[in-house]
Enzyme design. Sequence first.
Site, PDB file in Angstrom:
ATOM      1  N   TYR A  99       0.854  -1.187   0.000  1.00 17.15           N
ATOM      2  CA  TYR A  99       0.000   0.000   0.000  1.00 17.15           C
ATOM      3  C   TYR A  99       0.884   1.229   0.000  1.00 17.15           C
ATOM      4  O   TYR A  99       1.809   1.348   0.806  1.00 17.15           O
ATOM      5  CB  TYR A  99      -0.904   0.016   1.236  1.00 17.15           C
ATOM      6  CG  TYR A  99      -1.752   1.269   1.360  1.00 17.15           C
ATOM      7  CD1 TYR A  99      -3.000   1.348   0.776  1.00 17.15           C
ATOM      8  CD2 TYR A  99      -1.273   2.382   2.067  1.00 17.15           C
ATOM      9  CE1 TYR A  99      -3.773   2.496   0.875  1.00 17.15           C
ATOM     10  CE2 TYR A  99      -2.040   3.533   2.182  1.00 17.15           C
ATOM     11  CZ  TYR A  99      -3.286   3.582   1.581  1.00 17.15           C
ATOM     12  OH  TYR A  99      -4.045   4.717   1.690  1.00 17.15           O
ATOM     13  N   GLU A 129      -3.476   7.480  -4.042  1.00 11.75           N
ATOM     14  CA  GLU A 129      -3.415   6.180  -3.370  1.00 11.75           C
ATOM     15  C   GLU A 129      -3.158   5.090  -4.398  1.00 11.75           C
ATOM     16  O   GLU A 129      -3.882   4.994  -5.389  1.00 11.75           O
ATOM     17  CB  GLU A 129      -4.728   5.916  -2.636  1.00 11.75           C
ATOM     18  CG  GLU A 129      -4.753   4.618  -1.835  1.00 11.75           C
ATOM     19  CD  GLU A 129      -6.084   4.423  -1.136  1.00 11.75           C
ATOM     20  OE1 GLU A 129      -6.150   4.595   0.089  1.00 11.75           O
ATOM     21  OE2 GLU A 129      -7.077   4.106  -1.832  1.00 11.75           O
TER      22      GLU A 129
END
Length: 395
Positions: free
Chosen positions: A111, A199
């Site tokens: 992530y 993101e």
Amino acid sequence: MNLHEYQAKAMLARHGVAVPPSKLLSDVSQGSEADELPESADDRWVVKAQVHSGARGKAGGVILARGAEEVAAAARKLLGSRLVTQQTGPAGLPVEHVLVEPGADIRKEFYIALALDRTLQRVVLIASSQGGMDIEAVAEQTPESIRRVVVNPTVGLQAYQARQVAFALGLESGQVRDLVRMLLQAYQAFIASDASLIEINPLAEVADGTLTVLDAKVSLDDNAGYRQQALWAGRDVNQEDEAEREAIEHGLNYVSLDGDIACMVNGAGLAMATMDLIKHAGGMPANFLDVGGGTSAAKVTEAFKLILRNPRVEAILVNIFGGIVRCDLIAEGIIEAAREVSLEVPTVVRLAGTNAELGRQMLSESGLNLTAEDDLAKAAEAAVALAKQHRGAAK
């Protein structure tokens, strides 16, 4: 403003970030033949619904297809549907585009995000070795696995900071070099695009050891729209709440919530306090609505229209502090608006400030379903009580 995945990846690619080859489909009859799809070594593709929501995979919005026929079938299934995820609410969001990418043999998922921390007034780089669909659970259960790096705005993200993140993720030497380059490019995209969030989840290590951007999300700062017109030209209004979109057009700040007591307040801080008092009194706010300090009868009318479009609303609490504008003028606007929209929902109006007593008198003598109060806590309690009565009468 949020970007679709395909728009986010295109934005990152313009700044040098390597993204997978892809095909955007809006019509199954065009572009779903095998020779028109992105090259796939094993004839596998992933078909992804393009909606402004996460958790698409869990909701059936990401389909693995083997062969062009399955790609076409998956696209037919998704296009024209409404995808309901954990983030959309029961109405879901319309699927007007699907993105087709070659399948990937994923070894590990990471992530990566760049986000604006408004408390620190800094961009923060966030990374975790546990990426994928359950990143929210990772943040809650194992927060120690998440690395945060605060970026100095004077010098920007530095290579040594990116290397620290790569080492913390346990990457090998070649992957460290690739991730450092990717992070520096993503930071440049963040600044150049006036983003508030970039993101990448997941950033995947695939079978040959390379890192691949499998999904990307970008949110742009609304205040910078005037200088990001190329990006804003791709705004998909069908993904936005209709009431919130109309509120912006009328100069109102409106956010839909799940309760049944609508709020109309002048000032964001006062609006937050009003919602808190509604909850303290045992109710649930149906919205956040700030009509602004120098509000007018026209704005109040539009605000009532927005509020009354919500079928869950059982009562309305209007909380106005008359500083910039006099309370008697606000009362006059409320009365005009209530008559124009044929207001039937019980409404409590709390006025404080200049000419507040005169304003309350005007409301009491209007003959409309308006209850005037001067104390905010009492006004909140009255709104909760009236909502219960209205709900009971409807049954």
